[in-house]
Design a protein around this motif. Structure first.
Motif, PDB file in Angstrom:
ATOM      1  N   ILE A 174      -7.863 -16.119   1.628  1.00 26.78           N
ATOM      2  CA  ILE A 174      -8.063 -17.203   0.452  1.00 26.78           C
ATOM      3  C   ILE A 174      -6.755 -17.914   0.524  1.00 26.78           C
ATOM      4  O   ILE A 174      -5.745 -17.515   0.366  1.00 26.78           O
ATOM      5  N   LEU A 175      -7.080 -19.360   0.286  1.00 20.01           N
ATOM      6  CA  LEU A 175      -6.061 -20.334   0.051  1.00 20.01           C
ATOM      7  C   LEU A 175      -5.191 -19.955  -1.069  1.00 20.01           C
ATOM      8  O   LEU A 175      -6.067 -20.165  -2.107  1.00 20.01           O
ATOM      9  N   GLY A 176      -3.884 -19.858  -1.300  1.00 17.82           N
ATOM     10  CA  GLY A 176      -3.535 -19.629  -2.471  1.00 17.82           C
ATOM     11  C   GLY A 176      -3.327 -17.906  -2.926  1.00 17.82           C
ATOM     12  O   GLY A 176      -2.689 -17.634  -3.809  1.00 17.82           O
ATOM     13  N   GLY A 177      -3.879 -16.921  -1.929  1.00 18.07           N
ATOM     14  CA  GLY A 177      -4.172 -15.692  -2.245  1.00 18.07           C
ATOM     15  C   GLY A 177      -2.854 -14.966  -1.469  1.00 18.07           C
ATOM     16  O   GLY A 177      -2.004 -15.470  -0.733  1.00 18.07           O
ATOM     17  N   ILE A 178      -3.016 -13.498  -1.270  1.00 20.90           N
ATOM     18  CA  ILE A 178      -1.889 -12.611  -0.906  1.00 20.90           C
ATOM     19  C   ILE A 178      -1.600 -12.982   0.460  1.00 20.90           C
ATOM     20  O   ILE A 178      -0.429 -13.043   0.921  1.00 20.90           O
ATOM     21  N   PHE A 179      -2.344 -13.386   1.236  1.00 19.42           N
ATOM     22  CA  PHE A 179      -2.283 -13.505   2.951  1.00 19.42           C
ATOM     23  C   PHE A 179      -1.669 -15.137   3.053  1.00 19.42           C
ATOM     24  O   PHE A 179      -1.054 -15.306   4.272  1.00 19.42           O
ATOM     25  N   SER A 180      -1.743 -15.827   2.243  1.00 21.55           N
ATOM     26  CA  SER A 180      -1.419 -17.059   2.585  1.00 21.55           C
ATOM     27  C   SER A 180       0.004 -17.461   1.927  1.00 21.55           C
ATOM     28  O   SER A 180       0.335 -18.584   2.332  1.00 21.55           O
ATOM     29  N   GLU A 181       0.683 -16.596   1.167  1.00 24.65           N
ATOM     30  CA  GLU A 181       1.904 -16.799   0.895  1.00 24.65           C
ATOM     31  C   GLU A 181       2.954 -15.706   0.996  1.00 24.65           C
ATOM     32  O   GLU A 181       4.116 -16.250   1.203  1.00 24.65           O
ATOM     33  N   GLY A 182       2.419 -14.597   1.319  1.00 25.50           N
ATOM     34  CA  GLY A 182       3.846 -13.592   1.502  1.00 25.50           C
ATOM     35  C   GLY A 182       3.468 -12.567   2.390  1.00 25.50           C
ATOM     36  O   GLY A 182       4.116 -11.542   2.506  1.00 25.50           O
ATOM     37  N   ILE A 183       3.093 -13.196   3.809  1.00 25.11           N
ATOM     38  CA  ILE A 183       3.187 -12.365   4.948  1.00 25.11           C
ATOM     39  C   ILE A 183       3.886 -13.091   6.085  1.00 25.11           C
ATOM     40  O   ILE A 183       4.256 -14.278   5.991  1.00 25.11           O
ATOM     41  N   ASP A 184       4.342 -12.402   6.733  1.00 26.23           N
ATOM     42  CA  ASP A 184       5.269 -12.629   8.161  1.00 26.23           C
ATOM     43  C   ASP A 184       4.765 -12.206   9.207  1.00 26.23           C
ATOM     44  O   ASP A 184       5.240 -11.302   9.747  1.00 26.23           O
ATOM     45  N   LEU A 185       4.101 -13.285  10.006  1.00 22.91           N
ATOM     46  CA  LEU A 185       3.540 -12.901  11.537  1.00 22.91           C
ATOM     47  C   LEU A 185       4.246 -13.772  12.421  1.00 22.91           C
ATOM     48  O   LEU A 185       3.938 -14.898  12.519  1.00 22.91           O
ATOM     49  N   GLN A 190       2.169 -23.852   2.203  1.00 21.43           N
ATOM     50  CA  GLN A 190       2.297 -22.170   2.150  1.00 21.43           C
ATOM     51  C   GLN A 190       1.479 -21.746   3.130  1.00 21.43           C
ATOM     52  O   GLN A 190       1.916 -20.898   4.109  1.00 21.43           O
ATOM     53  N   ALA A 191       0.166 -21.926   3.297  1.00 27.36           N
ATOM     54  CA  ALA A 191      -0.773 -21.227   4.268  1.00 27.36           C
ATOM     55  C   ALA A 191      -0.202 -21.581   5.643  1.00 27.36           C
ATOM     56  O   ALA A 191      -0.156 -20.852   6.519  1.00 27.36           O
ATOM     57  N   ALA A 192       0.171 -23.051   5.782  1.00 28.42           N
ATOM     58  CA  ALA A 192       0.323 -23.310   7.282  1.00 28.42           C
ATOM     59  C   ALA A 192       1.644 -22.852   7.622  1.00 28.42           C
ATOM     60  O   ALA A 192       1.711 -22.275   8.751  1.00 28.42           O
ATOM     61  N   GLY A 193       2.439 -22.310   6.753  1.00 24.10           N
ATOM     62  CA  GLY A 193       3.778 -21.821   6.851  1.00 24.10           C
ATOM     63  C   GLY A 193       3.769 -20.385   7.432  1.00 24.10           C
ATOM     64  O   GLY A 193       4.660 -19.952   7.864  1.00 24.10           O
ATOM     65  N   ARG A 194       2.723 -19.651   7.157  1.00 25.53           N
ATOM     66  CA  ARG A 194       2.313 -18.312   7.707  1.00 25.53           C
ATOM     67  C   ARG A 194       2.483 -18.415   9.535  1.00 25.53           C
ATOM     68  O   ARG A 194       2.722 -17.472  10.075  1.00 25.53           O
ATOM     69  N   LEU A 195       2.197 -19.574   9.880  1.00 24.37           N
ATOM     70  CA  LEU A 195       2.269 -19.829  11.478  1.00 24.37           C
ATOM     71  C   LEU A 195       3.857 -19.918  12.194  1.00 24.37           C
ATOM     72  O   LEU A 195       4.048 -19.243  13.156  1.00 24.37           O
ATOM     73  N   ILE A 196       4.615 -20.641  11.319  1.00 32.08           N
ATOM     74  CA  ILE A 196       5.832 -20.923  11.777  1.00 32.08           C
ATOM     75  C   ILE A 196       6.806 -20.239  11.045  1.00 32.08           C
ATOM     76  O   ILE A 196       7.533 -20.620   9.984  1.00 32.08           O
ATOM     77  N   ARG A 197       7.414 -18.887  11.649  1.00 28.94           N
ATOM     78  CA  ARG A 197       8.326 -18.299  10.658  1.00 28.94           C
ATOM     79  C   ARG A 197       9.955 -18.243  11.402  1.00 28.94           C
ATOM     80  O   ARG A 197      10.402 -17.868  10.625  1.00 28.94           O
TER      81      ARG A 197
END
Length: 216
Positions: free
Chosen positions: A93-104, A155-162
């Protein structure tokens, strides 16, 4: 493609699923698809299930559940760290727990699809905020809806580039992203964004990965 509520026909979900299937078939790996709501996620999941199992049996699709416990969240994210020869498509979900707080990092995530502009739903609180800014000579819609929505998108796009070593593809799946008011909010790293159609999405993805492989 469109994600506007009034345009959410079965055809629009099939079109969204076609983009995801086309791009993920180019390169095996882990992808995230961020949806505007759980209802949208469910319909997109069904559209993907209609297309992918028959054409690409090596692609696994998983969905974020509402009110996931901590162990369930960890189990969901653990899927992205498993060794696999096929492809994982995780819906969230956009704006949910996986779009803001994960580090892959690195190859644990190689692509992100963002379905929709992230605009909050119209409600009394948002309308009060909109009226407040308009009374002060500003564009109330921007402050109440556009800015919060684009913040979620970035923020969601930022999950890709860490890290500086991370590389991958980002697809913004909504025709509104090509409007001036949205593009003015893009970070400068998106200055070379390309408008694509379904017919050339796979070509551009393949070109990107071929250039990346040559660098290695």
């Amino acid at each position: 493609v469109t994600t506007r509520y009034r345009d959410r026909s079965e055809q629009s979900f099939d079109q969204m699923a076609a983009y995801i299937e086309t791009v993920t078939a180019v390169r095996s790996g882990n992808y995230f698809v961020f949806c505007p709501s759980y209802a949208y996620q469910e319909r997109l999941y069904e559209a993907l299930r209609r297309r992918i199992p028959e054409m690409h049996p090596d692609i696994q699709i998983v969905c974020q559940e509402s009110r996931m416990s901590e162990p369930e969240r960890e189990a969901y994210l653990a899927l992205f760290h498993e060794e696999r020869t096929g492809t994982l498509v995780g819906l969230g979900i956009l704006g949910g727990i996986f779009s803001e707080g994960i580090d892959l990092r690195e190859d644990t995530l190689i692509g992100v699809f963002i379905a929709g502009t992230g605009l909050p739903q119209v409600c009394a609180e948002r309308e009060i905020l909109k009226d407040y800014y308009e009374q002060h000579g500003k564009n109330g819609f921007d402050y109440a809806y556009l800015y919060p929505g684009m913040n979620k998108v970035q923020q969601a796009a930022g999950r890709l580039i860490r890290t500086t070593q991370d590389e991958g593809v980002i697809f913004l799946l909504d025709h509104r992203f090509w409007q001036r008011e949205y593009q003015e909010l893009f970070p400068r790293e998106w200055a070379d964004c390309r408008r694509v159609s379904l017919s050339d999405a796979a070509i551009l993805a393949r070109t990107f990965w071929e250039k990346r492989d040559r660098k290695e």
